[in-house]
Motif scaffolding. Structure first.
Motif, mmCIF file in Angstrom:
data_model
loop_
_atom_site.group_PDB
_atom_site.id
_atom_site.type_symbol
_atom_site.label_atom_id
_atom_site.label_comp_id
_atom_site.label_asym_id
_atom_site.label_seq_id
_atom_site.Cartn_x
_atom_site.Cartn_y
_atom_site.Cartn_z
ATOM 1 N N LEU A 278 84.912 28.122 64.335
ATOM 2 C CA LEU A 278 83.725 28.241 63.108
ATOM 3 C C LEU A 278 83.052 29.380 63.548
ATOM 4 O O LEU A 278 82.418 30.099 62.952
ATOM 5 C CB LEU A 278 83.192 27.262 62.897
ATOM 6 C CG LEU A 278 83.790 26.130 61.999
ATOM 7 C CD1 LEU A 278 83.016 24.829 62.235
ATOM 8 C CD2 LEU A 278 83.907 26.476 60.546
ATOM 9 N N ARG A 279 82.546 29.268 65.084
ATOM 10 C CA ARG A 279 81.385 30.274 65.519
ATOM 11 C C ARG A 279 82.097 31.400 65.589
ATOM 12 O O ARG A 279 81.300 32.467 64.916
ATOM 13 C CB ARG A 279 81.132 29.630 66.980
ATOM 14 C CG ARG A 279 80.257 30.583 67.655
ATOM 15 C CD ARG A 279 79.728 30.240 68.982
ATOM 16 N NE ARG A 279 80.867 29.979 69.951
ATOM 17 C CZ ARG A 279 80.878 28.927 70.764
ATOM 18 N NH1 ARG A 279 79.971 27.891 70.787
ATOM 19 N NH2 ARG A 279 81.939 28.598 71.372
ATOM 20 N N ASN A 280 83.290 31.761 65.620
ATOM 21 C CA ASN A 280 83.729 32.924 65.906
ATOM 22 C C ASN A 280 84.112 33.565 64.323
ATOM 23 O O ASN A 280 84.311 34.723 64.282
ATOM 24 C CB ASN A 280 85.289 33.092 66.588
ATOM 25 C CG ASN A 280 84.915 32.719 68.106
ATOM 26 O OD1 ASN A 280 83.734 33.033 68.601
ATOM 27 N ND2 ASN A 280 85.972 32.269 68.654
ATOM 28 N N SER A 281 84.127 32.842 63.308
ATOM 29 C CA SER A 281 84.540 33.475 61.923
ATOM 30 C C SER A 281 83.370 34.037 61.244
ATOM 31 O O SER A 281 83.661 34.828 60.299
ATOM 32 C CB SER A 281 85.043 32.103 61.151
ATOM 33 O OG SER A 281 83.759 31.227 60.928
ATOM 34 N N GLY A 282 82.242 33.816 61.655
ATOM 35 C CA GLY A 282 81.211 34.456 61.089
ATOM 36 C C GLY A 282 80.590 33.446 59.841
ATOM 37 O O GLY A 282 79.637 33.629 59.066
ATOM 38 N N THR A 283 81.071 32.429 59.872
ATOM 39 C CA THR A 283 80.389 31.353 59.008
ATOM 40 C C THR A 283 79.260 31.079 58.996
ATOM 41 O O THR A 283 78.611 30.886 60.119
ATOM 42 C CB THR A 283 81.283 30.016 59.126
ATOM 43 O OG1 THR A 283 82.689 30.113 58.868
ATOM 44 C CG2 THR A 283 80.648 28.846 58.033
ATOM 45 N N LYS A 284 78.349 30.766 57.971
ATOM 46 C CA LYS A 284 76.857 30.655 57.726
ATOM 47 C C LYS A 284 76.495 29.252 57.888
ATOM 48 O O LYS A 284 75.638 28.598 58.288
ATOM 49 C CB LYS A 284 76.290 31.376 56.773
ATOM 50 C CG LYS A 284 76.391 32.931 56.820
ATOM 51 C CD LYS A 284 75.752 33.489 55.346
ATOM 52 C CE LYS A 284 75.871 34.935 55.660
ATOM 53 N NZ LYS A 284 75.133 35.430 54.290
ATOM 54 N N ARG A 285 77.400 28.441 57.066
ATOM 55 C CA ARG A 285 77.294 26.850 56.698
ATOM 56 C C ARG A 285 78.622 26.429 56.630
ATOM 57 O O ARG A 285 79.508 26.952 56.210
ATOM 58 C CB ARG A 285 76.250 26.868 55.825
ATOM 59 C CG ARG A 285 76.798 26.704 54.364
ATOM 60 C CD ARG A 285 75.710 26.886 53.288
ATOM 61 N NE ARG A 285 74.869 28.024 53.544
ATOM 62 C CZ ARG A 285 74.934 29.133 53.341
ATOM 63 N NH1 ARG A 285 76.419 29.605 52.933
ATOM 64 N NH2 ARG A 285 74.083 30.280 53.713
ATOM 65 N N VAL A 286 78.776 25.300 56.960
ATOM 66 C CA VAL A 286 79.936 24.452 56.359
ATOM 67 C C VAL A 286 79.450 23.419 55.470
ATOM 68 O O VAL A 286 78.343 22.902 55.343
ATOM 69 C CB VAL A 286 80.203 23.244 57.796
ATOM 70 C CG1 VAL A 286 81.149 22.134 57.084
ATOM 71 C CG2 VAL A 286 80.868 24.021 58.975
ATOM 72 N N VAL A 287 80.516 23.641 54.188
ATOM 73 C CA VAL A 287 80.028 22.902 53.041
ATOM 74 C C VAL A 287 81.265 21.816 53.006
ATOM 75 O O VAL A 287 82.374 22.230 52.750
ATOM 76 C CB VAL A 287 80.516 24.037 51.744
ATOM 77 C CG1 VAL A 287 80.194 23.030 50.489
ATOM 78 C CG2 VAL A 287 79.440 25.289 52.136
ATOM 79 N N ASP A 288 80.749 20.763 53.356
ATOM 80 C CA ASP A 288 81.515 19.487 53.375
ATOM 81 C C ASP A 288 81.926 18.999 51.790
ATOM 82 O O ASP A 288 81.226 18.830 51.278
ATOM 83 C CB ASP A 288 80.679 18.401 54.249
ATOM 84 C CG ASP A 288 81.564 17.131 54.456
ATOM 85 O OD1 ASP A 288 82.529 16.836 53.913
ATOM 86 O OD2 ASP A 288 80.989 16.333 55.335
#
Length: 145
Positions: free
Chosen positions: A20-30
């Protein structure tokens, strides 16, 4: 618009959070219906929100409108239902809920749809991503695992 997806099973915490950290994700949408089970381990709702913030500086939001109903889950998982029927029922539910109108593009853009399934092939997170792309267009989907 960039949209990621990920499942947490068959991943240890290190692999999950580094991905997740390396992907560029801003937020996790559960997009899980049940996100407080002890079986979820590090992906239990409150623990996950804490770890995402502390380990990755990534936000967390739970959107149950993007989850199947309990009846749908039970029919597919517990009663051995087939994927084709589940997929049709789930997509009909997304249409009925009009998620393309109810869900903010700002929440989805740069977000990562989270579910438990290891792979996206037979997981509703893939269906949500493809549904939004079909209705919004220009959604670049990347499955992180």
């Amino acid at each position: 618009m960039k949209l990621y997806t990920i499942g947490f099973t068959k991943k240890n915490a290190q692999r999950f959070f580094e991905t997740l950290r390396n992907s560029g994700t801003k937020r996790v949408v559960d997009v899980r219906l049940n996100n407080v089970s002890q079986l979820a381990g590090f992906a239990k709702r409150d623990d996950l929100a804490y770890f995402l913030d502390q380990v990755c500086k990534i936000g967390y939001v739970h959107l149950p409108d993007l989850a199947p109903t309990q009846d749908m889950l039970d029919e597919y998982k517990k009663k051995g239902g087939d994927w084709v029927t589940y997929e049709k029922r789930f997509l009909d539910l997304m249409e009925k809920r009009r998620i393309e109108e109810k869900i903010s593009k700002d929440v989805i853009d740069g977000g990562c749809l989270l579910c438990s399934e290891d792979k996206p092939h037979q997981c509703h997170r893939r269906l949500v991503a493809e549904y939004l792309n079909q209705h919004w267009g220009n959604v670049d989907i990347a499955h992180l695992g």
